[in-house]
Design an enzyme around this catalytic site. Structure first.
Site, PDB file in Angstrom:
ATOM      1  N   HIS A   1      -5.913   7.444  12.921  1.00 26.81           N
ATOM      2  CA  HIS A   1      -5.260   7.112  11.651  1.00 26.81           C
ATOM      3  C   HIS A   1      -5.858   7.933  10.507  1.00 26.81           C
ATOM      4  CE1 HIS A   1      -3.216   3.568  13.351  1.00 26.81           C
ATOM      5  NE2 HIS A   1      -2.533   3.549  12.231  1.00 26.81           N
TER       6      HIS A   1
ATOM      7  N   LEU B   1     -11.074   0.876   6.682  1.00 26.26           N
ATOM      8  CA  LEU B   1     -11.242   1.214   5.267  1.00 26.26           C
ATOM      9  C   LEU B   1     -11.224   2.722   5.058  1.00 26.26           C
ATOM     10  CD1 LEU B   1     -11.836   0.448   2.331  1.00 26.26           C
ATOM     11  CD2 LEU B   1     -14.264   0.322   2.937  1.00 26.26           C
TER      12      LEU B   1
ATOM     13  N   ASP C   1      -9.452   5.142   6.276  1.00 21.82           N
ATOM     14  CA  ASP C   1      -8.183   5.819   5.996  1.00 21.82           C
ATOM     15  C   ASP C   1      -7.512   5.313   4.731  1.00 21.82           C
ATOM     16  OD1 ASP C   1      -6.945   4.174   8.746  1.00 21.82           O
ATOM     17  OD2 ASP C   1      -5.745   4.071   6.954  1.00 21.82           O
TER      18      ASP C   1
ATOM     19  N   GLN D   1       0.812  -1.213   0.000  1.00 18.26           N
ATOM     20  CA  GLN D   1       0.000   0.000   0.000  1.00 18.26           C
ATOM     21  C   GLN D   1       0.848   1.267   0.000  1.00 18.26           C
ATOM     22  OE1 GLN D   1      -3.075  -0.093   2.984  1.00 18.26           O
ATOM     23  NE2 GLN D   1      -4.027  -1.913   2.115  1.00 18.26           N
TER      24      GLN D   1
END
Length: 338
Positions: free
Chosen positions: A308, A284, A286, A103
């Site tokens: 976050h 999900l 962030d 990611q």
């Protein structure tokens, strides 16, 4: 010459999220950055193997020059070059999360000069990171709606602390971005329970599934026995498919914690999600900030903005000319590009 962005790694959630987001955005925008106090408040401050792998992967993909890329470092200077598509392999060397490394670098490859494939070896079932099935079944369908096409494959499981797992993603450059609108999740279509076992007795999975079934009407109950050499390990997941979104929640089993207690943790998390009309779960949320910012438009609802999420928004706004708006209405927070 682009200005150097200075980041405080202790801001917000104070963990690796700030670094990962900064690396992604630096690669995309070409803006260099300096980050200090990396994970300063953690029990093991500074760069761990997972974070160091993400830094080195980012540097290789965009030919960056880097200062401070070593284990335990709390300061890093990153000067990116041009992003290059291609085939890449990176090894964490521990049970650090493969998906968090992916990611970090995949967003930059959305803007590469051609298709790419990135393979990362390390941990796949980590209590503090999303498993590959979350990326594959939850995040990637939403990315496709935005115009981002990537496909993640889990090649081998690797549980903490041994690691040894392998995850690969194929990604194509983005032709154009679309707007994502996720105001409501809609009615529930079905719920699926799943347990992974590696070197753990089958009765553990049966008890975990029974605990899930005691709280929810499950349309599917799946137990997957993995090869013993991929463990020992155990993960329990529950997938909630609604009309507008699929969400997936998971808990990793622990030694000396009963199957019932592990599954009960998952039940509590899913019930918390279902108690709110918000479309998107906490994790999900962030993950949607960066693609939505790159699209320049979009919105979603979440029950509670996590640390976050707020940290990710703050970092994105340092690199991109966008501003997010957060409005709470009837106990639900609407997150949108202003």
């Amino acid at each position: 010459m682009k200005r150097m962005i200075a980041l405080d790694g202790a801001q917000g959630e104070g963990g690796g999220q700030i670094l990962r987001s900064a690396l992604s955005l630096s690669m995309i925008t070409g803006q260099p950055f300096t980050i200090t106090s990396i994970r300063a408040g953690r029990a093991k401050p500074g760069l761990l193997r997972q974070h160091l792998t993400a830094v080195k992967a980012a540097a290789e993909i965009c030919r960056a020059t880097v200062e401070g890329a070593e284990l335990g470092s709390q300061r890093l200077v990153f000067r990116p070059g041009a992003v290059r598509g291609g085939e890449y392999r990176f090894a964490i060397g521990s049970a650090g999360s493969c998906t968090l490394v992916l990611q970090t670098v995949l967003p930059a490859l959305w803007f590469a000069d051609g298709p790419s494939r990135v393979e990362v070896s390390g941990g796949t079932d980590n209590p503090s990171a999303p498993p590959a099935d979350f990326i594959r079944r939850v995040l990637e369908p939403l990315l496709a709606k935005i115009g981002i096409h990537q496909q993640t494959t889990l090649l081998r499981h690797g549980f903490y602390p041994a690691g040894g797992g392998v995850v690969a993603t194929e990604v194509s450059p983005v032709a154009s971005f679309n707007t994502l609108q996720l105001g409501e999740r809609g009615n529930i279509v079905q719920m699926r329970g799943e347990v992974l076992l590696a070197g753990v007795p089958r009765h553990v999975a049966e008890r975990e599934i029974a605990t899930l079934a005691g709280s929810f009407s499950l349309h599917e109950q799946n137990i997957h026995n993995l090869p013993r050499d991929q463990g020992p390990g155990n993960t329990v997941s529950l997938e909630v498919e609604s009309e507008n979104i699929t969400e997936r929640f998971f808990v990793v089993g622990e030694k000396r914690v009963s199957a019932e207690v592990v599954a009960a943790q998952l039940v509590k998390e899913v019930k918390r999600y279902l108690a709110s009309p918000a479309a998107v779960g906490e994790y999900l949320a962030d993950q949607l900030v960066l693609p939505m910012a790159l699209a320049g438009a979009g919105e979603f609802t979440v029950a509670h903005p996590s640390c976050h999420l707020l940290t990710n928004i703050a970092v994105v706004e340092r690199f991109l000319p966008v501003r997010f708006g957060l409005i709470e209405i009837d106990g639900v927070t609407r997150v949108s590009i202003e």
